[in-house]
Scaffold this motif. Structure first.
Motif, PDB file in Angstrom:
ATOM      1  N   LEU A   1       0.832  -1.203   0.000  1.00 14.70           N
ATOM      2  CA  LEU A   1       0.000   0.000   0.000  1.00 14.70           C
ATOM      3  C   LEU A   1       0.871   1.259   0.000  1.00 14.70           C
ATOM      4  O   LEU A   1       0.458   2.313   0.472  1.00 14.70           O
ATOM      5  N   SER A   2       2.069   1.151  -0.544  1.00 18.42           N
ATOM      6  CA  SER A   2       2.958   2.310  -0.581  1.00 18.42           C
ATOM      7  C   SER A   2       2.397   3.369  -1.527  1.00 18.42           C
ATOM      8  O   SER A   2       1.711   3.059  -2.497  1.00 18.42           O
ATOM      9  N   ASP A   3       2.652   4.621  -1.183  1.00 18.57           N
ATOM     10  CA  ASP A   3       2.187   5.777  -1.963  1.00 18.57           C
ATOM     11  C   ASP A   3       0.667   5.824  -2.095  1.00 18.57           C
ATOM     12  O   ASP A   3       0.138   6.453  -3.020  1.00 18.57           O
ATOM     13  N   ALA A   4      -0.027   5.162  -1.187  1.00 14.89           N
ATOM     14  CA  ALA A   4      -1.492   5.133  -1.249  1.00 14.89           C
ATOM     15  C   ALA A   4      -2.092   6.219  -0.352  1.00 14.89           C
ATOM     16  O   ALA A   4      -1.427   6.775   0.530  1.00 14.89           O
ATOM     17  N   SER A   5      -3.372   6.501  -0.582  1.00 19.49           N
ATOM     18  CA  SER A   5      -4.131   7.422   0.254  1.00 19.49           C
ATOM     19  C   SER A   5      -5.260   6.643   0.907  1.00 19.49           C
ATOM     20  O   SER A   5      -6.101   6.073   0.209  1.00 19.49           O
ATOM     21  N   LEU A   6      -5.252   6.590   2.258  1.00 27.55           N
ATOM     22  CA  LEU A   6      -6.249   5.823   2.985  1.00 27.55           C
ATOM     23  C   LEU A   6      -7.035   6.749   3.897  1.00 27.55           C
ATOM     24  O   LEU A   6      -6.455   7.530   4.670  1.00 27.55           O
ATOM     25  N   GLY A   7      -8.358   6.672   3.829  1.00 28.47           N
ATOM     26  CA  GLY A   7      -9.208   7.463   4.704  1.00 28.47           C
ATOM     27  C   GLY A   7     -10.370   6.637   5.219  1.00 28.47           C
ATOM     28  O   GLY A   7     -11.047   5.956   4.440  1.00 28.47           O
ATOM     29  N   ASN A   8     -10.595   6.651   6.535  1.00 28.67           N
ATOM     30  CA  ASN A   8     -11.660   5.874   7.161  1.00 28.67           C
ATOM     31  C   ASN A   8     -11.516   4.381   6.820  1.00 28.67           C
ATOM     32  O   ASN A   8     -12.391   3.767   6.197  1.00 28.67           O
ATOM     33  N   VAL A   9     -10.376   3.825   7.216  1.00 27.65           N
ATOM     34  CA  VAL A   9     -10.058   2.430   6.926  1.00 27.65           C
ATOM     35  C   VAL A   9      -9.829   1.677   8.230  1.00 27.65           C
ATOM     36  O   VAL A   9      -9.137   2.162   9.135  1.00 27.65           O
ATOM     37  N   LEU A  10     -10.402   0.479   8.329  1.00 28.91           N
ATOM     38  CA  LEU A  10     -10.245  -0.386   9.498  1.00 28.91           C
ATOM     39  C   LEU A  10      -9.523  -1.659   9.097  1.00 28.91           C
ATOM     40  O   LEU A  10      -9.903  -2.323   8.125  1.00 28.91           O
ATOM     41  N   PHE A  11      -8.474  -1.998   9.868  1.00 27.13           N
ATOM     42  CA  PHE A  11      -7.809  -3.286   9.768  1.00 27.13           C
ATOM     43  C   PHE A  11      -8.101  -4.026  11.070  1.00 27.13           C
ATOM     44  O   PHE A  11      -7.664  -3.581  12.145  1.00 27.13           O
TER      45      PHE A  11
ATOM     46  N   GLY B   1       4.879   2.656   2.873  1.00 31.19           N
ATOM     47  CA  GLY B   1       5.874   3.694   2.625  1.00 31.19           C
ATOM     48  C   GLY B   1       5.324   4.856   1.817  1.00 31.19           C
ATOM     49  O   GLY B   1       4.690   4.650   0.780  1.00 31.19           O
ATOM     50  N   TYR B   2       5.530   6.076   2.307  1.00 34.00           N
ATOM     51  CA  TYR B   2       5.125   7.315   1.628  1.00 34.00           C
ATOM     52  C   TYR B   2       3.606   7.461   1.491  1.00 34.00           C
ATOM     53  O   TYR B   2       3.123   8.254   0.679  1.00 34.00           O
ATOM     54  N   SER B   3       2.850   6.719   2.282  1.00 32.39           N
ATOM     55  CA  SER B   3       1.399   6.788   2.199  1.00 32.39           C
ATOM     56  C   SER B   3       0.820   7.844   3.137  1.00 32.39           C
ATOM     57  O   SER B   3       1.468   8.268   4.098  1.00 32.39           O
ATOM     58  N   LYS B   4      -0.425   8.226   2.859  1.00 32.33           N
ATOM     59  CA  LYS B   4      -1.162   9.143   3.717  1.00 32.33           C
ATOM     60  C   LYS B   4      -2.294   8.366   4.379  1.00 32.33           C
ATOM     61  O   LYS B   4      -3.148   7.803   3.688  1.00 32.33           O
TER      62      LYS B   4
ATOM     63  N   SER C   1       5.574   7.947   6.224  1.00 35.93           N
ATOM     64  CA  SER C   1       4.123   8.046   6.081  1.00 35.93           C
ATOM     65  C   SER C   1       3.616   9.301   6.778  1.00 35.93           C
ATOM     66  O   SER C   1       4.297   9.875   7.630  1.00 35.93           O
ATOM     67  N   ASN C   2       2.411   9.695   6.423  1.00 31.46           N
ATOM     68  CA  ASN C   2       1.767  10.850   7.050  1.00 31.46           C
ATOM     69  C   ASN C   2       0.553  10.353   7.816  1.00 31.46           C
ATOM     70  O   ASN C   2      -0.385   9.825   7.222  1.00 31.46           O
ATOM     71  N   PHE C   3       0.581  10.515   9.152  1.00 31.70           N
ATOM     72  CA  PHE C   3      -0.493  10.035  10.017  1.00 31.70           C
ATOM     73  C   PHE C   3      -1.392  11.185  10.460  1.00 31.70           C
ATOM     74  O   PHE C   3      -0.908  12.200  10.970  1.00 31.70           O
TER      75      PHE C   3
END
Length: 211
Positions: free
Chosen positions: A104-114, A125-128, A147-149
Motif C-alpha cells: 500500500l505504498s504511496d497510497a491514500s487511505l481514509g476511514n479504513v479499518l484493519f 511507505g510514503y502513504s497518507k 508516512s503521514n499520520f
C-alpha cells in the motif's frame, strides 16, 4: 486520547448482486459481492470497486496499481503480496484477513479499518493515512517509512520490528501494543504515548544506559 475518533463505515446496501471477477475493458465493479473464489495472475491499472464485498477470496499474483476502493469490505480474504500501490482507499474494512506483504505504498487511505488481520510485512511507505485504525493485528516488520499520520490508532497490535523511520508519532498511542523493538527516528517520537516499559526501550535508542 489518540483513540477517540470515529471511522466511517463502508456504505453498502443490502441488495448486492453476486458476481464473478472477470477482465473487462472498463474495469469497474459496483454494488456486488464476490465470494469463494480466487483471482489469479491479474495486472490491471486503475481498477475500481465501489460498494463491493469480497468474502473468502484469495488474490494470487495480483497487481492493481492505482486501485480505487470506495465502500468495500474484505472479509476472510487472502491478499498476501498483492500490489495496491498508489491506491485510493476510502471507507474500507479488512477483517479477519491475511494481508501479509500487501503493498500500500504511496497510497491514500481514509476511514479504513484493519481488524484481526495478519499484516506482517505490509508496506505503507510514503502513504497518507487519515482516520485509520489497526485493531488486534499482526504488524511485524510492517513498513511505515515516511508516512503521514492523521488520526491513526493502534490497538493491541504486534508491532515488533515495524519501521516508522521519518514518520512523526506525535499523538499516536502505542500503549496497548507489544514490541521488543521498533525502528523510529529519535526526532519523531516526541508526543508518542507509550507504557513505562516501552519508554525504557525508547530510552535505549537514545544511547542511555538504564540502571
Amino acid at each position: 486520547m489518540a483513540n477517540t475518533f470515529k471511522i466511517q463505515q463502508p456504505k453498502i446496501p443490502d441488495d448486492l448482486t453476486s458476481t464473478s471477477f472477470q477482465s473487462m475493458d472498463e474495469p469497474y465493479y459496483e454494488m456486488s459481492i464476490i465470494s469463494d473464489c480466487s483471482i489469479m495472475s491479474e495486472e490491471i491499472h486503475r481498477i475500481r470497486f465501489e460498494q463491493v464485498i469480497f468474502k473468502n477470496v484469495t488474490f494470487t499474483d495480483v497487481s492493481f496499481k492505482s486501485i480505487e476502493l470506495t465502500d468495500v469490505i474484505f472479509d476472510h480474504c487472502d491478499l498476501s503480496n498483492t500490489d495496491f500501490r498508489d491506491g485510493s482507499i476510502h471507507r474500507v474494512e479488512f477483517k479477519d484477513s491475511k494481508i501479509l506483504g500487501l503493498n500500500l505504498s504511496d497510497a491514500s487511505l481514509g476511514n479504513v479499518l484493519f481488524q484481526n488481520c495478519n499484516a506482517n510485512l505490509i508496506s505503507f511507505g510514503y502513504s497518507k493515512l487519515k482516520q485509520v485504525r489497526f485493531d488486534s493485528c499482526l504488524l511485524r516488520n510492517a513498513d511505515y517509512y515516511e508516512s503521514n499520520f492523521t488520526k491513526v490508532a493502534f490497538k493491541e497490535c504486534d508491532l515488533n520490528e515495524a519501521n516508522f523511520e521519518q514518520t512523526p508519532l506525535k499523538g499516536i498511542d502505542l500503549s496497548t501494543c507489544t514490541f521488543d523493538r521498533i525502528n523510529v527516528s529519535i526526532k519523531d517520537i516526541a508526543g508518542c504515548e507509550v507504557t513505562e516499559d516501552q519508554a525504557l526501550g525508547f530510552a535505549r535508542l537514545l544511547g542511555l544506559i538504564i540502571k
